[in-house]
Design a protein around this motif. Structure first.
Motif, PDB file in Angstrom:
ATOM      1  N   SER A 295      27.380  -7.645   4.059  1.00 20.94           N
ATOM      2  CA  SER A 295      27.834  -8.954   4.548  1.00 20.94           C
ATOM      3  C   SER A 295      27.458 -10.092   3.606  1.00 20.94           C
ATOM      4  CB  SER A 295      27.202  -9.250   5.914  1.00 20.94           C
ATOM      5  OG  SER A 295      27.507  -8.243   6.835  1.00 20.94           O
TER       6      SER A 295
ATOM      7  N   ALA B 136      21.090  -1.719   9.875  1.00 19.60           N
ATOM      8  CA  ALA B 136      21.057  -3.183   9.768  1.00 19.60           C
ATOM      9  C   ALA B 136      20.999  -3.588   8.300  1.00 19.60           C
ATOM     10  CB  ALA B 136      19.869  -3.745  10.531  1.00 19.60           C
TER      11      ALA B 136
ATOM     12  N   ALA C 224      28.260   2.218  10.933  1.00 19.47           N
ATOM     13  CA  ALA C 224      26.983   2.138  11.658  1.00 19.47           C
ATOM     14  C   ALA C 224      27.156   2.589  13.102  1.00 19.47           C
ATOM     15  CB  ALA C 224      26.437   0.716  11.602  1.00 19.47           C
TER      16      ALA C 224
ATOM     17  N   VAL D 106      24.597  -2.896   6.779  1.00 22.61           N
ATOM     18  CA  VAL D 106      25.654  -3.835   7.183  1.00 22.61           C
ATOM     19  C   VAL D 106      25.349  -5.238   6.666  1.00 22.61           C
ATOM     20  CG1 VAL D 106      26.784  -4.944   9.157  1.00 22.61           C
ATOM     21  CG2 VAL D 106      26.327  -2.471   9.181  1.00 22.61           C
ATOM     22  N   ASN D 107      24.106  -5.675   6.795  1.00 23.87           N
ATOM     23  CA  ASN D 107      23.760  -7.020   6.317  1.00 23.87           C
ATOM     24  C   ASN D 107      23.794  -7.118   4.796  1.00 23.87           C
ATOM     25  OD1 ASN D 107      23.430  -7.678   8.993  1.00 23.87           O
ATOM     26  ND2 ASN D 107      21.195  -7.454   8.969  1.00 23.87           N
TER      27      ASN D 107
ATOM     28  N   GLU E 273      30.458  -1.873   9.752  1.00 30.57           N
ATOM     29  CA  GLU E 273      30.063  -1.919  11.170  1.00 30.57           C
ATOM     30  C   GLU E 273      30.500  -0.644  11.886  1.00 30.57           C
ATOM     31  OE1 GLU E 273      30.811  -5.915  13.140  1.00 30.57           O
ATOM     32  OE2 GLU E 273      31.881  -6.192  11.247  1.00 30.57           O
TER      33      GLU E 273
ATOM     34  N   ALA F 271      15.413  -6.271   8.323  1.00 29.75           N
ATOM     35  CA  ALA F 271      15.594  -5.087   9.175  1.00 29.75           C
ATOM     36  C   ALA F 271      14.257  -4.389   9.416  1.00 29.75           C
ATOM     37  CB  ALA F 271      16.592  -4.130   8.520  1.00 29.75           C
TER      38      ALA F 271
ATOM     39  N   THR G 198      20.616  -2.103  16.112  1.00 30.93           N
ATOM     40  CA  THR G 198      20.759  -0.770  15.536  1.00 30.93           C
ATOM     41  C   THR G 198      19.421  -0.412  14.902  1.00 30.93           C
ATOM     42  OG1 THR G 198      22.065   0.602  14.011  1.00 30.93           O
ATOM     43  CG2 THR G 198      21.647  -1.670  13.331  1.00 30.93           C
TER      44      THR G 198
ATOM     45  N   THR H 115      18.914  -6.122  13.806  1.00 30.37           N
ATOM     46  CA  THR H 115      20.157  -6.811  14.152  1.00 30.37           C
ATOM     47  C   THR H 115      21.181  -6.762  13.027  1.00 30.37           C
ATOM     48  OG1 THR H 115      18.710  -8.407  15.245  1.00 30.37           O
ATOM     49  CG2 THR H 115      21.058  -8.975  15.108  1.00 30.37           C
ATOM     50  N   MET H 116      22.418  -6.408  13.385  1.00 29.69           N
ATOM     51  CA  MET H 116      23.531  -6.593  12.454  1.00 29.69           C
ATOM     52  C   MET H 116      24.020  -8.023  12.640  1.00 29.69           C
ATOM     53  SD  MET H 116      25.585  -2.974  12.790  1.00 29.69           S
ATOM     54  CE  MET H 116      25.285  -2.703  14.553  1.00 29.69           C
TER      55      MET H 116
ATOM     56  N   PRO I 119      18.239  -8.417   3.492  1.00 29.13           N
ATOM     57  CA  PRO I 119      18.733  -7.444   4.483  1.00 29.13           C
ATOM     58  C   PRO I 119      17.706  -6.340   4.762  1.00 29.13           C
ATOM     59  CG  PRO I 119      20.463  -7.964   2.924  1.00 29.13           C
ATOM     60  CD  PRO I 119      19.201  -8.600   2.395  1.00 29.13           C
TER      61      PRO I 119
END
Lengths: 454, 454
Positions: free
Chosen positions: B85, B78, B54, B81-82, B51, B112, B73, B65-66, B108
């Motif tokens: 995650s 996105a 980013a 980070v996703n 995060e 995105a 972003t 969206t993250m 992800p």
């Protein structure tokens, strides 16, 4: 202690005061040579694609500069765009025995990070040296088997760029261990694109510079990596090499400056063509031969040259022409030069060059192959239309460490690159040259490309 | 026609109307399962590092969206980070024969890009199917030798993510050929990090999703790639596999939906414990047994289970408890569940679980060992305190293709993941569940995570 740990310890303790003055000066030379290559790519496919990607995915402005358009962005996208840019015209430096192009991966990353973090010119130079010294040894470590399939400048380039940025951040030994792990596990890049003349070469250097930078920023913030990514049982050598030599990683650290062993490119073609090109040129000058008098040229080469150049028969693009031994020798024989303008204007269209191309063969030569990659020997056998067989030989192609370019020659190359690309005028080129020669005293790099219109 | 070209042609012509309704529904199932895994990683190391990256390198806002922080972003960050995650809590899906975790790389990237490009839910589902079908076949193609050194979800994941985004962009066959080349030459990820428990696993999925997305955006804009990156002489198989099988690439395209073969994770433990856990649970329900009535459990297992689980006697950490057969069976017997909350709160501290752990043995079973790895048979022999000997058996652990999770069970898993992580309340979880079950009718994905506070 593992060789990886020895290397990490060296990188951590390397200090600017340890650098011999000649190393500092040579690093400035390499920086100027790199800068010219990056600027000369302006507008050429596929660089605008990377600029567009940065505009779509990155911030609207930022502390780091994209050289081809002068715009600001974040360090990540500057490394990406400049990494693509500086490998396009194939005029960037090469380290022979590692078969690594260090500048095009190290400088984009380290300049972007230095601009982002407000580091000085001396700090940038020290960091670049760390990237060169580590990257070259890692390339040598992975060996020839790696290079047969993998584009070393892409794979090893990721680690070289990471090390440079890590040094800029003042990493300790433990940081460097983690950094190598995080960079090494991202290392990628296959030669397969070459047979299709696809655009991956610039993608490779872009990603190596940007991924290396990413690795350093994440390591700084606490991301851990494999502790033995190079030598471990499921590491880079295990997966991507069959002749790795761990002792290369720690070879004469601090006494051998591998950065000195890099070659500046003189011809605008794949480096594997240069020894034969210089040997042919020397022979033609010695014998006062014209290209029409030549019936056949047998170039005696190392296996790597056949692997890389052997796929191209009739080049379909200017880029592919740079990997065509026949085309390069045709330009040399017919026009006496194989620079960027010759490739752009003559390589694909001049009938005399095409005709000469058909006369050129490559043959594996045991002596040349054995010397490679330490030495790139040029050996050609020329059969004349009158039936004579002549031999040409050079032991160091122009630009090689023991036949290197002077600062005047580097300035000339820089100016010619900019003129070819039609970017900046002579005064502006002069300002940039002066800035690079003063790099060691620069307080920061933020203004490197600013105010050059005076 | 090469198998790669056959695959590319299939990907190009695949249409939403071709998807059997069950495939569409299963893709929604997989999406919900993935979303829960991604949301549940909030705040856990190393996700905040991504995060922060980013935030440093990306734009201040953007269309994608993250998930862990709800911030906007660009699509690239996105996906990054996703991607990190959704692989953190180890609850994401797995395809057995390719050893690929498809969701954590495909979704992800495709979410995105769909948010960035304003694509619909149906377009996203079609694109995800393309990513699964291609990724699974490429994983099978590269074979077991690849998986020994390379983390398939990282390497092949890059191509799976790329294909999904390419499909979202409406690529034709030629685009897909280039896309595979550009994605494949970036494919990286080594298992070496595992022995140091380093953070590379999340880096791998982050980079696979993000690099795959990058490949698609650059291909859309005209970047070319190697035309035979999978099968070519200097391609992925040549460099990273010794048992590649090209025919896997085009295996029953359009009739075999490999996406159906993925397993959902049910218990939060090592997969080698799942067959015995399910067999014990079935037996206890059938016989209405309480854990206090059990004197001894003999689990009949394959050799691999003994190799992996045999080392743990008394677990010292929550992570180690997931590799303790006795602990997993203790949680099942005493609490009826072995999910993330049970491991976190009970596995190491509940005396009843510890006591049960001491009653559990593993024994090699010829039938079970022979069936593995095609089938993961669960066989337990329970000795009661009253002297009875009872036998429990299941032939497909819960979550496997022929014993898959119902929507109610998936919803339950989703809610429990969110509750475990302390993110969103029950009403909010319900809203997200309803949105995912309506994915095929969603006009776009921009509001997927918005307005859930009503």
């Amino acid at each position: 202690m593992s060789h990886t740990r020895t290397l990490a310890a060296f990188l951590a303790r390397l200090d600017y005061a340890d650098l011999p003055p000649a190393v500092v000066a040579r690093t400035e030379d390499l920086f100027l040579d790199w800068l010219g290559s990056a600027l000369a790519s302006q507008g050429a496919h596929p660089i605008p694609l990377f600029e567009r990607y940065a505009a779509t995915m990155g911030p609207v402005d930022g502390p780091a500069t994209m050289l081809v358009n002068g715009r600001g962005t974040s360090a990540y996208f500057a490394a990406l765009v400049n990494g693509a840019s500086s490998h396009l015209v194939e005029q960037d430096d090469l380290h022979n025995s590692s078969v690594l192009h260090p500048a095009t991966v190290v400088f984009p990353a380290v300049l972007a990070a230095a601009q982002d973090l407000g580091k000085s010119g001396a700090e940038l130079l020290l960091a670049a040296v760390a990237g060169y010294e580590a990257g070259i040894r890692i390339g040598e470590f992975l060996g020839r088997s790696h290079y047969r399939i993998f584009h070393t400048t892409a794979t090893v380039g990721t680690l070289a760029a990471a090390v440079a940025v890590g040094k800029l951040m003042g990493f300790d030994e433990e940081n460097f261990i983690n950094l190598l792990g995080t960079a090494g596990t991202q290392a990628a890049g296959l030669w397969e694109f070459l047979r299709d003349a696809a655009d991956s070469k610039q993608l490779h250097t872009a990603k190596a510079a940007a991924d290396g930078l990413l690795a350093a920023y994440l390591t700084r913030d606490g991301l851990t990596g494999a502790r033995n990514i190079l030598e471990g049982e499921q590491g880079m050598a295990a997966g991507m090499s069959s002749d790795a030599q761990p002792q290369c990683l720690s070879d004469r650290l601090g006494s051998r400056w591998a950065l000195f062993e890099t070659s500046f490119k003189f011809h605008a073609s794949c480096r594997h063509t240069h020894p034969a090109a210089d040997a042919l040129q020397a022979l033609m000058q010695r014998e006062r031969l014209q290209h029409q008098q030549i019936a056949r040229v047998v170039t005696r080469v190392h296996q790597g040259a056949i692997d890389v150049l052997g796929r191209v028969t009739v080049p379909q693009s200017v880029h592919q022409a740079k990997f065509s031994m026949g085309t390069v020798l045709g330009l040399i024989a017919v026009h006496g030069k194989a620079g960027l303008p010759e490739f752009q204007q003559l390589a694909l269209t001049d009938p005399a060059v095409s005709e000469f191309r058909g006369k050129v063969l490559m043959q594996l030569d045991a002596e040349v192959d054995c010397a490679y990659p330490r030495r790139w020997l040029g050996r050609v056998e020329v059969h004349t239309t009158e039936g004579r067989v002549l031999h040409g030989a050079i032991d160091s192609p122009k630009g090689d460490p023991d036949n290197t370019l002077s600062r005047a020659e580097l300035e000339d190359k820089f100016r010619r690159l900019l003129a070819f690309a039609g970017v900046l005028n002579s005064d502006q080129a002069g300002i940039l040259i002066a800035r690079v020669w003063g790099l060691r005293n620069a307080l920061n790099l933020k203004g490197l490309m600013e105010n050059i219109d005076e």
